[in-house]
Design a protein around this motif. Structure first.
Motif, PDB file in Angstrom:
ATOM      1  N   GLN A  64       0.832  -1.207   0.000  1.00 22.57           N
ATOM      2  CA  GLN A  64       0.000   0.000   0.000  1.00 22.57           C
ATOM      3  C   GLN A  64       0.868   1.260   0.000  1.00 22.57           C
ATOM      4  N   ARG A  65       1.981   1.216   0.723  1.00 21.67           N
ATOM      5  CA  ARG A  65       2.891   2.368   0.736  1.00 21.67           C
ATOM      6  C   ARG A  65       3.520   2.576  -0.635  1.00 21.67           C
ATOM      7  N   ILE A  66       3.923   1.478  -1.270  1.00 20.52           N
ATOM      8  CA  ILE A  66       4.514   1.589  -2.606  1.00 20.52           C
ATOM      9  C   ILE A  66       3.508   2.196  -3.575  1.00 20.52           C
ATOM     10  N   LYS A  67       2.271   1.716  -3.522  1.00 26.01           N
ATOM     11  CA  LYS A  67       1.256   2.184  -4.467  1.00 26.01           C
ATOM     12  C   LYS A  67       0.949   3.657  -4.270  1.00 26.01           C
ATOM     13  N   LYS A  68       1.035   4.131  -3.025  1.00 26.96           N
ATOM     14  CA  LYS A  68       0.818   5.551  -2.768  1.00 26.96           C
ATOM     15  C   LYS A  68       1.945   6.392  -3.357  1.00 26.96           C
ATOM     16  N   GLU A  69       3.185   5.923  -3.191  1.00 28.52           N
ATOM     17  CA  GLU A  69       4.348   6.691  -3.633  1.00 28.52           C
ATOM     18  C   GLU A  69       4.558   6.606  -5.139  1.00 28.52           C
ATOM     19  N   VAL A  70       4.400   5.399  -5.706  1.00 33.20           N
ATOM     20  CA  VAL A  70       4.649   5.202  -7.136  1.00 33.20           C
ATOM     21  C   VAL A  70       3.497   4.387  -7.744  1.00 33.20           C
ATOM     22  N   PRO A  71       2.352   5.014  -7.953  1.00 29.43           N
ATOM     23  CA  PRO A  71       1.156   4.288  -8.387  1.00 29.43           C
ATOM     24  C   PRO A  71       1.269   3.629  -9.754  1.00 29.43           C
ATOM     25  N   ASN A  72       2.231   4.071 -10.557  1.00 22.47           N
ATOM     26  CA  ASN A  72       2.324   3.526 -11.916  1.00 22.47           C
ATOM     27  C   ASN A  72       3.272   2.350 -12.040  1.00 22.47           C
ATOM     28  N   VAL A  73       3.850   1.899 -10.926  1.00 24.60           N
ATOM     29  CA  VAL A  73       4.708   0.713 -10.960  1.00 24.60           C
ATOM     30  C   VAL A  73       3.875  -0.498 -10.551  1.00 24.60           C
ATOM     31  N   PRO A  74       3.738  -1.497 -11.422  1.00 29.21           N
ATOM     32  CA  PRO A  74       2.908  -2.664 -11.101  1.00 29.21           C
ATOM     33  C   PRO A  74       3.498  -3.525  -9.991  1.00 29.21           C
ATOM     34  N   ILE A  75       2.616  -4.078  -9.173  1.00 26.51           N
ATOM     35  CA  ILE A  75       3.015  -4.918  -8.041  1.00 26.51           C
ATOM     36  C   ILE A  75       2.445  -6.318  -8.209  1.00 26.51           C
ATOM     37  N   LEU A  76       3.308  -7.325  -8.090  1.00 29.04           N
ATOM     38  CA  LEU A  76       2.892  -8.719  -8.068  1.00 29.04           C
ATOM     39  C   LEU A  76       3.126  -9.248  -6.661  1.00 29.04           C
ATOM     40  N   MET A  77       2.049  -9.681  -6.000  1.00 30.73           N
ATOM     41  CA  MET A  77       2.158 -10.231  -4.659  1.00 30.73           C
ATOM     42  C   MET A  77       2.456 -11.721  -4.727  1.00 30.73           C
ATOM     43  N   LEU A  78       3.318 -12.191  -3.815  1.00 34.19           N
ATOM     44  CA  LEU A  78       3.601 -13.610  -3.660  1.00 34.19           C
ATOM     45  C   LEU A  78       3.171 -14.039  -2.267  1.00 34.19           C
ATOM     46  N   SER A  79       2.497 -15.191  -2.166  1.00 31.58           N
ATOM     47  CA  SER A  79       2.091 -15.641  -0.835  1.00 31.58           C
ATOM     48  C   SER A  79       1.765 -17.123  -0.832  1.00 31.58           C
ATOM     49  N   ALA A  80       2.049 -17.752   0.306  1.00 31.67           N
ATOM     50  CA  ALA A  80       1.645 -19.140   0.505  1.00 31.67           C
ATOM     51  C   ALA A  80       0.183 -19.208   0.932  1.00 31.67           C
ATOM     52  N   ARG A  81      -0.400 -18.050   1.263  1.00 28.82           N
ATOM     53  CA  ARG A  81      -1.801 -18.003   1.660  1.00 28.82           C
ATOM     54  C   ARG A  81      -2.686 -18.176   0.434  1.00 28.82           C
ATOM     55  N   THR A  82      -3.675 -19.042   0.546  1.00 25.22           N
ATOM     56  CA  THR A  82      -4.527 -19.317  -0.611  1.00 25.22           C
ATOM     57  C   THR A  82      -5.981 -18.911  -0.405  1.00 25.22           C
ATOM     58  N   SER A  83      -6.319 -18.366   0.760  1.00 24.30           N
ATOM     59  CA  SER A  83      -7.723 -18.020   1.020  1.00 24.30           C
ATOM     60  C   SER A  83      -8.156 -16.860   0.130  1.00 24.30           C
ATOM     61  N   VAL A  84      -9.439 -16.842  -0.199  1.00 26.50           N
ATOM     62  CA  VAL A  84      -9.992 -15.782  -1.031  1.00 26.50           C
ATOM     63  C   VAL A  84      -9.833 -14.425  -0.350  1.00 26.50           C
ATOM     64  N   ASP A  85     -10.031 -14.365   0.975  1.00 27.44           N
ATOM     65  CA  ASP A  85      -9.926 -13.099   1.702  1.00 27.44           C
ATOM     66  C   ASP A  85      -8.525 -12.508   1.571  1.00 27.44           C
ATOM     67  N   ASP A  86      -7.495 -13.361   1.668  1.00 25.37           N
ATOM     68  CA  ASP A  86      -6.119 -12.865   1.528  1.00 25.37           C
ATOM     69  C   ASP A  86      -5.874 -12.336   0.122  1.00 25.37           C
ATOM     70  N   LYS A  87      -6.378 -13.060  -0.868  1.00 23.55           N
ATOM     71  CA  LYS A  87      -6.187 -12.610  -2.245  1.00 23.55           C
ATOM     72  C   LYS A  87      -6.898 -11.281  -2.491  1.00 23.55           C
ATOM     73  N   LEU A  88      -8.114 -11.159  -1.985  1.00 20.17           N
ATOM     74  CA  LEU A  88      -8.856  -9.910  -2.164  1.00 20.17           C
ATOM     75  C   LEU A  88      -8.164  -8.754  -1.466  1.00 20.17           C
ATOM     76  N   GLN A  89      -7.611  -9.016  -0.284  1.00 21.93           N
ATOM     77  CA  GLN A  89      -6.886  -7.959   0.428  1.00 21.93           C
ATOM     78  C   GLN A  89      -5.685  -7.506  -0.388  1.00 21.93           C
TER      79      GLN A  89
END
Length: 224
Positions: A64-89
Motif C-alpha cells: 500500500q505504501r509503494i502504491k501511494k508513492e509510485v502508483p504507476n509501478v505494477p506490483i505482483l504479490m507472492l504468498s503461501a496463503r490461498t484463502s480468497v480473503d487474503d487474495k482480495l486484500q
C-alpha cells in the motif's frame, strides 16, 4: 535496456533462486529482505515482486505504501496463503497475486503481462479518440491541437488506472482503493468529483462523455 525488478522476500533460499532465475531472463533485480526502504527503491523500478510474509512491516502494508508513492509501478504479490480473503486484500492495491509454490515460467509470464499492461515500454502511446496518452512519460496530448493537457496527479492516476484495465467496468471502490491507497468509506464522493473534473479536461463534450463511460449502478469504463 534491462527491466528493473524490486524483489522483496525474506526467505534467503527462495530469494536467491528467484533472483538468479530472473537475472537469467534478462532482468535487473534489486532483492531486499524487508520492506523498510521499499517505497523509495520502487521509484527506480519497473516492476515490484512482493512477498506477503515479511519481518516487521507485512507485505500488505508495504504494498500500500509503494502504491501511494509510485502508483504507476505494477506490483505482483507472492504468498503461501490461498484463502480468497487474503487474495482480495492483496488485490485491493496489487496488480496480480501468485500463490506459492510457483513455477519460474509462470512468474516470468505474469511479469511480462504486467509490463505490457502498464505500457512501460519507453515512448509507447495509447490512442483514445482525440487523445494521445504516453504512460511512460505521464503525458496526455490533445491530438486536435498538439497541446499537452495538464492533469492533477490524482486525475492522471485515475486515467492511467483505466488504461491498465481496458474495457473493464471499474467500481468507485476499486478506483478509490487503487488510486488513494486506502479502504473506501461508503458515501465518499472523491472518485465522482475527480472524474467529473477529469472529463472536463479530456472529453469533447463533458456532458456526454465518450472516453470515460458511466455504467449506471456499477461504475465506469474506458474502452480501447
Amino acid at each position: 535496456m534491462k527491466k528493473r525488478v524490486l524483489y522483496i522476500e525474506d526467505d534467503r533460499d527462495i530469494g536467491r533462486w528467484v533472483k538468479e532465475d530472473l537475472e537469467r531472463r534478462g532482468y535487473e533485480v534489486d532483492w531486499q529482505l524487508s520492506g523498510e526502504e521499499a517505497a523509495e527503491r520502487a521509484k527506480r523500478a519497473d516492476l515490484v515482486v512482493l512477498d506477503v510474509m515479511l519481518p516487521g512491516l507485512d507485505g500488505f502494508t508495504v504494498g500500500q505504501r509503494i502504491k501511494k508513492e509510485v502508483p504507476n509501478v505494477p506490483i505482483l504479490m507472492l504468498s503461501a496463503r490461498t484463502s480468497v480473503d487474503d487474495k482480495l486484500q492483496g488485490l485491493r492495491f496489487a496488480d496480480d497475486y501468485l500463490t506459492k509454490p510457483f513455477h519460474p515460467d509462470e512468474l516470468a509470464a505474469r511479469l511480462d503481462v504486467l509490463q505490457r499492461r502498464y505500457g512501460r515500454e519507453p515512448g509507447r502511446t495509447i490512442r483514445l479518440e482525440h487523445l494521445a496518452v504516453t504512460p511512460d512519460r505521464q503525458t496526455v496530448v490533445d491530438g486536435r491541437t498538439g497541446e499537452e493537457i495538464l492533469l492533477t496527479p490524482k486525475q492522471l492516476q485515475i486515467l492511467l488506472y483505466f488504461l491498465r484495465n481496458p474495457n473493464l467496468i471499474l467500481t468507485k471502490e476499486q478506483i478509490y482503493e487503487a488510486v488513494w491507497g486506502d479502504p473506501y468509506i461508503e458515501g465518499d464522493k472523491s472518485v465522482m468529483v475527480h472524474i467529473r473534473y477529469l472529463r472536463e479536461k479530456i472529453e469533447r463534450d463533458p456532458g456526454n462523455p465518450t472516453i470515460i463511460e458511466t455504467i449506471r449502478g456499477i461504475g465506469y469504463r474506458v474502452k480501447q
